[in-house]
Scaffold this motif. Structure first.
Motif, PDB file in Angstrom:
ATOM      1  N   ASN A  11      17.241 -35.076  37.708  1.00 36.29           N
ATOM      2  CA  ASN A  11      17.993 -34.066  38.454  1.00 36.29           C
ATOM      3  C   ASN A  11      19.436 -33.974  37.964  1.00 36.29           C
ATOM      4  O   ASN A  11      20.003 -32.891  37.888  1.00 36.29           O
ATOM      5  CB  ASN A  11      17.967 -34.376  39.953  1.00 36.29           C
ATOM      6  CG  ASN A  11      16.645 -33.980  40.592  1.00 36.29           C
ATOM      7  OD1 ASN A  11      15.874 -33.214  40.030  1.00 36.29           O
ATOM      8  ND2 ASN A  11      16.385 -34.512  41.775  1.00 36.29           N
ATOM      9  N   ASP A  36      26.509 -38.094  39.675  1.00 36.36           N
ATOM     10  CA  ASP A  36      26.693 -37.326  38.443  1.00 36.36           C
ATOM     11  C   ASP A  36      27.874 -36.382  38.580  1.00 36.36           C
ATOM     12  O   ASP A  36      28.381 -36.158  39.684  1.00 36.36           O
ATOM     13  CB  ASP A  36      25.407 -36.556  38.085  1.00 36.36           C
ATOM     14  CG  ASP A  36      25.091 -35.436  39.069  1.00 36.36           C
ATOM     15  OD1 ASP A  36      25.936 -34.555  39.295  1.00 36.36           O
ATOM     16  OD2 ASP A  36      23.968 -35.439  39.635  1.00 36.36           O
ATOM     17  N   ILE A  41      25.631 -29.027  44.506  1.00 32.99           N
ATOM     18  CA  ILE A  41      24.730 -28.224  45.344  1.00 32.99           C
ATOM     19  C   ILE A  41      25.586 -27.516  46.396  1.00 32.99           C
ATOM     20  O   ILE A  41      26.440 -28.154  47.016  1.00 32.99           O
ATOM     21  CB  ILE A  41      23.693 -29.123  46.059  1.00 32.99           C
ATOM     22  CG1 ILE A  41      22.941 -29.991  45.046  1.00 32.99           C
ATOM     23  CG2 ILE A  41      22.717 -28.288  46.894  1.00 32.99           C
ATOM     24  CD1 ILE A  41      22.035 -31.041  45.672  1.00 32.99           C
ATOM     25  N   THR A  55      12.710 -25.517  45.024  1.00 30.28           N
ATOM     26  CA  THR A  55      13.429 -25.816  43.784  1.00 30.28           C
ATOM     27  C   THR A  55      14.387 -24.689  43.487  1.00 30.28           C
ATOM     28  O   THR A  55      14.122 -23.534  43.832  1.00 30.28           O
ATOM     29  CB  THR A  55      12.445 -26.001  42.602  1.00 30.28           C
ATOM     30  OG1 THR A  55      13.198 -26.304  41.432  1.00 30.28           O
ATOM     31  CG2 THR A  55      11.611 -24.751  42.338  1.00 30.28           C
ATOM     32  N   SER A  56      15.513 -25.040  42.848  1.00 28.81           N
ATOM     33  CA  SER A  56      16.443 -23.983  42.423  1.00 28.81           C
ATOM     34  C   SER A  56      16.184 -23.622  40.967  1.00 28.81           C
ATOM     35  O   SER A  56      16.911 -22.836  40.386  1.00 28.81           O
ATOM     36  CB  SER A  56      17.881 -24.483  42.592  1.00 28.81           C
ATOM     37  OG  SER A  56      18.074 -25.630  41.782  1.00 28.81           O
ATOM     38  N   LYS A  57      15.139 -24.219  40.379  1.00 23.28           N
ATOM     39  CA  LYS A  57      14.977 -24.113  38.932  1.00 23.28           C
ATOM     40  C   LYS A  57      14.007 -23.026  38.485  1.00 23.28           C
ATOM     41  O   LYS A  57      13.876 -22.748  37.304  1.00 23.28           O
ATOM     42  CB  LYS A  57      14.577 -25.480  38.369  1.00 23.28           C
ATOM     43  CG  LYS A  57      15.686 -26.499  38.656  1.00 23.28           C
ATOM     44  CD  LYS A  57      15.328 -27.931  38.435  1.00 23.28           C
ATOM     45  CE  LYS A  57      16.414 -28.830  39.031  1.00 23.28           C
ATOM     46  NZ  LYS A  57      16.072 -30.248  38.974  1.00 23.28           N
ATOM     47  N   PHE A  72      10.841 -28.885  38.237  1.00 22.19           N
ATOM     48  CA  PHE A  72      10.630 -27.481  38.598  1.00 22.19           C
ATOM     49  C   PHE A  72       9.648 -27.344  39.749  1.00 22.19           C
ATOM     50  O   PHE A  72       9.256 -26.255  40.107  1.00 22.19           O
ATOM     51  CB  PHE A  72      10.133 -26.653  37.397  1.00 22.19           C
ATOM     52  CG  PHE A  72       8.853 -27.177  36.771  1.00 22.19           C
ATOM     53  CD1 PHE A  72       7.621 -26.708  37.192  1.00 22.19           C
ATOM     54  CD2 PHE A  72       8.899 -28.139  35.780  1.00 22.19           C
ATOM     55  CE1 PHE A  72       6.451 -27.191  36.623  1.00 22.19           C
ATOM     56  CE2 PHE A  72       7.736 -28.627  35.205  1.00 22.19           C
ATOM     57  CZ  PHE A  72       6.507 -28.154  35.635  1.00 22.19           C
ATOM     58  N   ARG A  73       9.271 -28.459  40.361  1.00 21.36           N
ATOM     59  CA  ARG A  73       8.279 -28.389  41.430  1.00 21.36           C
ATOM     60  C   ARG A  73       8.862 -28.668  42.808  1.00 21.36           C
ATOM     61  O   ARG A  73       8.192 -28.511  43.818  1.00 21.36           O
ATOM     62  CB  ARG A  73       7.141 -29.369  41.157  1.00 21.36           C
ATOM     63  CG  ARG A  73       6.415 -29.042  39.854  1.00 21.36           C
ATOM     64  CD  ARG A  73       5.214 -29.913  39.671  1.00 21.36           C
ATOM     65  NE  ARG A  73       5.585 -31.334  39.771  1.00 21.36           N
ATOM     66  CZ  ARG A  73       4.730 -32.335  39.674  1.00 21.36           C
ATOM     67  NH1 ARG A  73       3.451 -32.088  39.499  1.00 21.36           N
ATOM     68  NH2 ARG A  73       5.136 -33.575  39.769  1.00 21.36           N
ATOM     69  N   GLY A  74      10.089 -29.129  42.849  1.00 26.35           N
ATOM     70  CA  GLY A  74      10.729 -29.357  44.147  1.00 26.35           C
ATOM     71  C   GLY A  74      10.056 -30.404  45.005  1.00 26.35           C
ATOM     72  O   GLY A  74      10.066 -30.305  46.229  1.00 26.35           O
ATOM     73  N   ALA A  76      10.322 -34.054  44.338  1.00 27.04           N
ATOM     74  CA  ALA A  76      10.835 -35.428  44.261  1.00 27.04           C
ATOM     75  C   ALA A  76      11.654 -35.822  45.491  1.00 27.04           C
ATOM     76  O   ALA A  76      11.358 -36.826  46.146  1.00 27.04           O
ATOM     77  CB  ALA A  76      11.657 -35.601  42.990  1.00 27.04           C
ATOM     78  N   LEU A  77      12.687 -35.035  45.792  1.00 25.61           N
ATOM     79  CA  LEU A  77      13.583 -35.456  46.875  1.00 25.61           C
ATOM     80  C   LEU A  77      12.860 -35.575  48.217  1.00 25.61           C
ATOM     81  O   LEU A  77      13.020 -36.584  48.900  1.00 25.61           O
ATOM     82  CB  LEU A  77      14.807 -34.540  46.961  1.00 25.61           C
ATOM     83  CG  LEU A  77      15.795 -34.643  45.786  1.00 25.61           C
ATOM     84  CD1 LEU A  77      17.023 -33.779  46.038  1.00 25.61           C
ATOM     85  CD2 LEU A  77      16.215 -36.091  45.547  1.00 25.61           C
TER      86      LEU A  77
HETATM   87  P1  ADP Z   1      13.117 -30.151  41.263  1.00 33.60           P
HETATM   88  O1  ADP Z   1      13.955 -31.020  40.387  1.00 33.60           O
HETATM   89  O2  ADP Z   1      11.690 -30.069  40.800  1.00 33.60           O
HETATM   90  O3  ADP Z   1      13.720 -28.806  41.530  1.00 33.60           O
HETATM   91  P2  ADP Z   1      13.794 -32.088  43.362  1.00 33.60           P
HETATM   92  O4  ADP Z   1      13.111 -32.450  44.633  1.00 33.60           O
HETATM   93  O5  ADP Z   1      13.985 -33.157  42.358  1.00 33.60           O
HETATM   94  O6  ADP Z   1      13.000 -30.855  42.714  1.00 33.60           O
HETATM   95  O7  ADP Z   1      15.213 -31.473  43.718  1.00 33.60           O
HETATM   96  C1  ADP Z   1      15.263 -30.346  44.599  1.00 33.60           C
HETATM   97  C2  ADP Z   1      16.485 -29.488  44.320  1.00 33.60           C
HETATM   98  O8  ADP Z   1      17.659 -30.213  44.694  1.00 33.60           O
HETATM   99  C3  ADP Z   1      16.696 -29.135  42.870  1.00 33.60           C
HETATM  100  O9  ADP Z   1      15.960 -27.964  42.523  1.00 33.60           O
HETATM  101  C4  ADP Z   1      18.205 -28.894  42.809  1.00 33.60           C
HETATM  102  O10 ADP Z   1      18.517 -27.594  43.244  1.00 33.60           O
HETATM  103  C5  ADP Z   1      18.743 -29.865  43.850  1.00 33.60           C
HETATM  104  N1  ADP Z   1      19.265 -31.106  43.244  1.00 33.60           N
HETATM  105  C6  ADP Z   1      18.677 -32.331  43.289  1.00 33.60           C
HETATM  106  N2  ADP Z   1      19.425 -33.249  42.660  1.00 33.60           N
HETATM  107  C7  ADP Z   1      20.507 -32.601  42.178  1.00 33.60           C
HETATM  108  C8  ADP Z   1      21.662 -33.007  41.426  1.00 33.60           C
HETATM  109  N3  ADP Z   1      21.833 -34.276  41.042  1.00 33.60           N
HETATM  110  N4  ADP Z   1      22.587 -32.054  41.127  1.00 33.60           N
HETATM  111  C9  ADP Z   1      22.402 -30.769  41.521  1.00 33.60           C
HETATM  112  N5  ADP Z   1      21.355 -30.335  42.229  1.00 33.60           N
HETATM  113  C10 ADP Z   1      20.411 -31.232  42.557  1.00 33.60           C
END
Ligand code: ADP
Ligand code: MG
Length: 274
Positions: A11, A36, A41, A55-57, A72-74, A76-77
């Motif tokens: 991320n 980082d 965000i 996801t924002s991707k 790209f699957r949203g 993990a978090l």
């Molecule tokens: P993904 O990476 O597949 O989009 P995640 O669950 O890893 O899904 O993260 C969800 C969203 O949180 C990301 O799409 C991003 O918009 C935001 N995000 C997570 N970690 C960070 C980071 N370190 N810096 C900026 N945005 C982040």
């Protein structure tokens, strides 16, 4: 723990970070805090970052065929938040101040103002505290840390331009400057793969139609007794692929003894649509 570290680091890279600081306690089980200096965000998307499949991707169907980010699957978090105490603190690059949010059972808590430089810190505490069955599957701290370390090393190899510092139980265990010049790159790969490897490696750079392949491969005389130094990155993502590893092995076939293994760090880049 290694999967958590991998997802959080990816991320950071997706956010365009050039410097990442990792702080771990007990191999990341008690604490994994990753900061980082990426894009950050925006306040109103903090809760979304913890929502499943958000996801924002990916913004359009077309993006899906041109994925250039690691995530790209949203997933993990929200997954990590469901088995730990997770807090995100972030300041968006154009915002005057930062905010934080903490994940909790039944949805995230409120968004609160928080001091933070531009970028993001994700803090994961007490991994699996609410799922003792999974906690019991964890190996010793030492073994888990070995996996965590290998994960971080792979990511450090994949993006030489990102400075990376890792603390484990309050001790600095990795401190890598960003590498831009060939000399800096040499030093960084030496730290990650060993001086022995980089000093005897052959520099490789080849272009094909729509493809580039670069990296380092070992000279046959310096092959290894195990296949333990073989890294392939496809568009910056670590991959394991039988076809590619088989191709390298075949290329070395006539110059290596049967029980020796080539060492290599290869970066293959191509159009993501491929
Ligand atoms: P993904 O990476 O597949 O989009 P995640 O669950 O890893 O899904 O993260 C969800 C969203 O949180 C990301 O799409 C991003 O918009 C935001 N995000 C997570 N970690 C960070 C980071 N370190 N810096 C900026 N945005 C982040
Ligand atoms: Mg991700």
């Amino acid at each position: 723990p290694a999967s958590v570290v991998k997802e959080l680091l990816e991320n950071c890279l997706d956010a365009g970070a050039t410097r990442v600081d990792v702080e771990l306690e007990e191999a990341g089980i008690r604490l994994c805090r990753i900061r980082d200096n990426g894009a950050g965000i925006v306040r109103d998307e903090l809760a979304l970052a913890l929502a499943r499949h958000a996801t924002s991707k990916i913004e359009s169907l077309q993006d899906l065929e041109q994925v250039a980010t690691l995530g790209f699957r949203g997933e993990a978090l929200p997954s990590i938040a469901s088995v730990s105490r997770l807090t995100i603190t972030s300041r968006y690059r154009d915002a005057p101040a930062g905010f934080s949010i903490t994940g909790a059972d039944g949805g995230p808590g409120p968004v609160m103002p928080a001091a933070h430089p531009i970028g993001t810190t994700v803090e994961v505490r007490d991994l699996f505290f609410s799922t003792p069955a999974r906690r019991r599957f964890l190996r010793s701290e030492r073994t888990e840390f070995t996996h965590v370390r290998a994960t971080i090393e792979g990511i450090a190899l994949s993006r030489a331009g990102v400075a990376l510092r890792v603390l484990h139980n309050q001790r600095v265990v990795m401190d890598l400057a960003a590498a831009h010049s060939p000399a800096e790159l040499f030093a960084r790969v030496g730290k990650l793969c060993g001086e022995e490897f980089i000093r005897h490696a052959i520099d490789l750079e080849r272009d094909g139609p729509g493809l580039t392949l670069r990296g380092w491969i070992t000279q046959p005389a310096h092959a290894r007794s195990q296949p333990d130094l073989q890294h392939v990155f496809l568009n910056g993502r670590a991959i394991r692929d039988k076809l590619l590893s088989g191709a390298v092995r075949a290329a070395y076939r006539d110059v290596l003894f049967r029980d020796r293994w080539p060492a290599y760090v290869l970066y293959l880049d191509m159009d993501p649509a491929w």
